[in-house]
Design a protein around this motif. Structure first.
Motif, PDB file in Angstrom:
ATOM      1  N   VAL A 146       0.855  -1.177   0.000  1.00 61.94           N
ATOM      2  CA  VAL A 146       0.000   0.000   0.000  1.00 61.94           C
ATOM      3  C   VAL A 146       0.893   1.228   0.000  1.00 61.94           C
ATOM      4  CG1 VAL A 146      -1.793   1.266   1.222  1.00 61.94           C
ATOM      5  CG2 VAL A 146      -1.820  -1.227   1.264  1.00 61.94           C
ATOM      6  N   VAL A 147       0.865   1.985  -1.093  1.00 58.87           N
ATOM      7  CA  VAL A 147       1.753   3.142  -1.212  1.00 58.87           C
ATOM      8  C   VAL A 147       1.086   4.430  -0.733  1.00 58.87           C
ATOM      9  CG1 VAL A 147       3.075   2.101  -3.094  1.00 58.87           C
ATOM     10  CG2 VAL A 147       1.102   3.540  -3.620  1.00 58.87           C
ATOM     11  N   SER A 148      -0.241   4.431  -0.623  1.00 55.92           N
ATOM     12  CA  SER A 148      -0.934   5.589  -0.043  1.00 55.92           C
ATOM     13  C   SER A 148      -2.246   5.123   0.572  1.00 55.92           C
ATOM     14  CB  SER A 148      -1.188   6.673  -1.095  1.00 55.92           C
ATOM     15  OG  SER A 148      -2.121   6.239  -2.062  1.00 55.92           O
ATOM     16  N   ASN A 149      -2.647   5.815   1.625  1.00 56.37           N
ATOM     17  CA  ASN A 149      -3.867   5.466   2.347  1.00 56.37           C
ATOM     18  C   ASN A 149      -4.367   6.743   3.024  1.00 56.37           C
ATOM     19  OD1 ASN A 149      -5.943   4.359   3.809  1.00 56.37           O
ATOM     20  ND2 ASN A 149      -4.653   3.096   5.136  1.00 56.37           N
ATOM     21  N   VAL A 150      -5.329   7.404   2.391  1.00 56.46           N
ATOM     22  CA  VAL A 150      -5.773   8.712   2.885  1.00 56.46           C
ATOM     23  C   VAL A 150      -7.280   8.703   3.127  1.00 56.46           C
ATOM     24  CG1 VAL A 150      -3.902   9.950   1.751  1.00 56.46           C
ATOM     25  CG2 VAL A 150      -6.046   9.586   0.527  1.00 56.46           C
ATOM     26  N   LYS A 151      -7.707   9.530   4.078  1.00 59.39           N
ATOM     27  CA  LYS A 151      -9.124   9.670   4.374  1.00 59.39           C
ATOM     28  C   LYS A 151      -9.748  10.674   3.417  1.00 59.39           C
ATOM     29  CE  LYS A 151      -8.857   8.603   9.325  1.00 59.39           C
ATOM     30  NZ  LYS A 151      -9.140   9.110  10.697  1.00 59.39           N
ATOM     31  N   ARG A 152     -10.896  10.290   2.886  1.00 56.38           N
ATOM     32  CA  ARG A 152     -11.630  11.180   1.982  1.00 56.38           C
ATOM     33  C   ARG A 152     -13.112  11.170   2.381  1.00 56.38           C
ATOM     34  NH1 ARG A 152      -8.898  11.994  -3.019  1.00 56.38           N
ATOM     35  NH2 ARG A 152      -6.758  12.521  -2.446  1.00 56.38           N
ATOM     36  N   ARG A 153     -13.835  12.141   1.882  1.00 52.99           N
ATOM     37  CA  ARG A 153     -15.280  12.217   2.096  1.00 52.99           C
ATOM     38  C   ARG A 153     -15.948  12.508   0.766  1.00 52.99           C
ATOM     39  NH1 ARG A 153     -16.556  13.612   7.541  1.00 52.99           N
ATOM     40  NH2 ARG A 153     -18.330  14.888   6.901  1.00 52.99           N
ATOM     41  N   GLN A 154     -17.075  11.866   0.559  1.00 50.67           N
ATOM     42  CA  GLN A 154     -17.836  12.115  -0.660  1.00 50.67           C
ATOM     43  C   GLN A 154     -19.257  12.493  -0.298  1.00 50.67           C
ATOM     44  OE1 GLN A 154     -17.453   9.677  -4.198  1.00 50.67           O
ATOM     45  NE2 GLN A 154     -19.658   9.344  -4.232  1.00 50.67           N
ATOM     46  N   ASN A 155     -19.720  13.608  -0.855  1.00 54.01           N
ATOM     47  CA  ASN A 155     -21.099  14.025  -0.655  1.00 54.01           C
ATOM     48  C   ASN A 155     -22.008  13.307  -1.649  1.00 54.01           C
ATOM     49  OD1 ASN A 155     -20.418  15.897   1.383  1.00 54.01           O
ATOM     50  ND2 ASN A 155     -19.948  17.460  -0.147  1.00 54.01           N
ATOM     51  N   SER A 156     -23.219  13.039  -1.239  1.00 54.68           N
ATOM     52  CA  SER A 156     -24.181  12.458  -2.169  1.00 54.68           C
ATOM     53  C   SER A 156     -24.414  13.434  -3.320  1.00 54.68           C
ATOM     54  CB  SER A 156     -25.498  12.150  -1.453  1.00 54.68           C
ATOM     55  OG  SER A 156     -26.014  13.305  -0.809  1.00 54.68           O
ATOM     56  N   THR A 157     -24.733  12.899  -4.473  1.00 56.68           N
ATOM     57  CA  THR A 157     -24.917  13.736  -5.654  1.00 56.68           C
ATOM     58  C   THR A 157     -26.147  14.634  -5.469  1.00 56.68           C
ATOM     59  OG1 THR A 157     -26.321  12.112  -6.771  1.00 56.68           O
ATOM     60  CG2 THR A 157     -23.928  11.927  -7.097  1.00 56.68           C
ATOM     61  N   PRO A 158     -26.225  15.744  -6.193  1.00 52.19           N
ATOM     62  CA  PRO A 158     -27.392  16.635  -6.060  1.00 52.19           C
ATOM     63  C   PRO A 158     -28.721  15.933  -6.287  1.00 52.19           C
ATOM     64  CG  PRO A 158     -25.633  17.750  -7.248  1.00 52.19           C
ATOM     65  CD  PRO A 158     -25.195  16.324  -7.078  1.00 52.19           C
ATOM     66  N   GLY A 159     -28.767  15.039  -7.288  1.00 54.71           N
ATOM     67  CA  GLY A 159     -30.010  14.325  -7.547  1.00 54.71           C
ATOM     68  C   GLY A 159     -30.408  13.423  -6.395  1.00 54.71           C
ATOM     69  N   PHE A 160     -29.425  12.701  -5.820  1.00 56.39           N
ATOM     70  CA  PHE A 160     -29.686  11.842  -4.664  1.00 56.39           C
ATOM     71  C   PHE A 160     -30.122  12.687  -3.481  1.00 56.39           C
ATOM     72  CE2 PHE A 160     -28.721   9.470  -0.869  1.00 56.39           C
ATOM     73  CZ  PHE A 160     -28.946   8.140  -1.190  1.00 56.39           C
ATOM     74  N   THR A 161     -29.427  13.813  -3.240  1.00 55.90           N
ATOM     75  CA  THR A 161     -29.729  14.686  -2.110  1.00 55.90           C
ATOM     76  C   THR A 161     -31.146  15.232  -2.204  1.00 55.90           C
ATOM     77  OG1 THR A 161     -27.404  15.315  -1.885  1.00 55.90           O
ATOM     78  CG2 THR A 161     -29.039  16.785  -0.911  1.00 55.90           C
TER      79      THR A 161
END
Length: 257
Positions: free
Chosen positions: A1-16
């Motif tokens: 594993v050369v990288s391991n970072v925390k990310r966040r993804q928002n639900s798409t506008p249509g889903f929201t």
């Protein structure tokens, strides 16, 4: 594993708009395999880009993993090849092309099955794989260039390769089962194969379809949710949705997609 970072993804506008806003935390990992050369240079020949959504992520992404890219190049050489043990800058031609290619493919298979086993042991319930090859050798996924003689598989060839891989994983007890929206062998050109019904949950709703970072799938899903395009955008005949899902827990009924 050369990288391991925390990310966040928002639900798409249509889903929201339709189901409410959700934030999906995940770990973005880059996993690579290297071959050590005589000058102690490590040459990468395999790369996986994965997103792992753990128990802290809300549904539909909870305990789901996603392999967005699998890429490899023919820079691996087996022990019998005269390229083995040479410096990384050596231009000597590979003396065992078929043997080197087969050994590299076997390493790729074992790494992928090993990753499937890893997510199973860590409590993930499902894994999704983006299963579309580059259009040609001039279009990159991870490696920006590759040997000109390297074969670029067609979508049908790649799907057949994944079928063999996941069948082996199921035989070994690593996964309970798998399903795909890709064309099966023997399907005619006008055959329409829809996504597995269980992907949409008991009420057949798009609220149950996981949203993964990047790629054409999330854009296709958003187009349907926002009303820009009809539900047939999720047909497997569209290159937007060449997605395969495999189940990682042997305790999960194999009939579920």
């Amino acid at each position: 594993v050369v990288s391991n970072v925390k990310r966040r993804q928002n639900s798409t506008p249509g889903f929201t708009k339709k189901y409410g806003k959700k934030v999906f935390p995940y770990q973005l990992k880059n996993i690579m395999a290297f071959m050590e050369c005589a000058d102690r240079t490590d040459v990468a020949f395999l790369a996986l880009v994965v997103a792992e959504f753990g128990p802290d992520a809300p549904e539909p992404n909870r305990n789901k993993a996603y392999i967005s890219y699998i890429d490899s190049v023919q820079l691996y050489h087996c022990a019998s090849c005269r390229m083995r043990g040479r410096a990384s800058t050596c231009t000597t031609e590979c003396s065992s092309k078929d043997a080197c290619n087969e050994e590299r493919k076997e390493i790729v298979r074992r790494v992928l099955i090993g990753y499937l086993d890893s997510v199973r042991l860590r409590g993930f319930e499902g894994l999704y794989i983006w299963a579309m090859p580059p259009n040609d050798l001039h279009h990159d996924y991870v490696f920006h260039m590759r040997p000109i003689h390297q074969h670029c598989p067609s979508p049908q060839q790649l799907d057949h390769w994944y079928t063999k891989l996941l069948t082996a994983a199921q035989t070994e007890g690593v996964i309970a089962g798998f399903d795909s929206n890709a064309h099966a062998q023997g399907d005619s050109e006008d055959t329409v194969r829809t996504l597995p019904a269980s992907l949409f949950g008991p009420d057949m709703s798009l609220r149950h379809v996981p949203q993964f970072p990047g790629g054409l799938k999330v854009r296709a899903l958003e187009a349907v949710l926002s009303g820009d395009r009809s539900d047939d955008i999720l047909s497997p005949r569209s290159p937007d949705t060449s997605l395969r899902r495999s189940l990682d827990s042997p305790s999960t009924p194999s009939g579920v997609a």
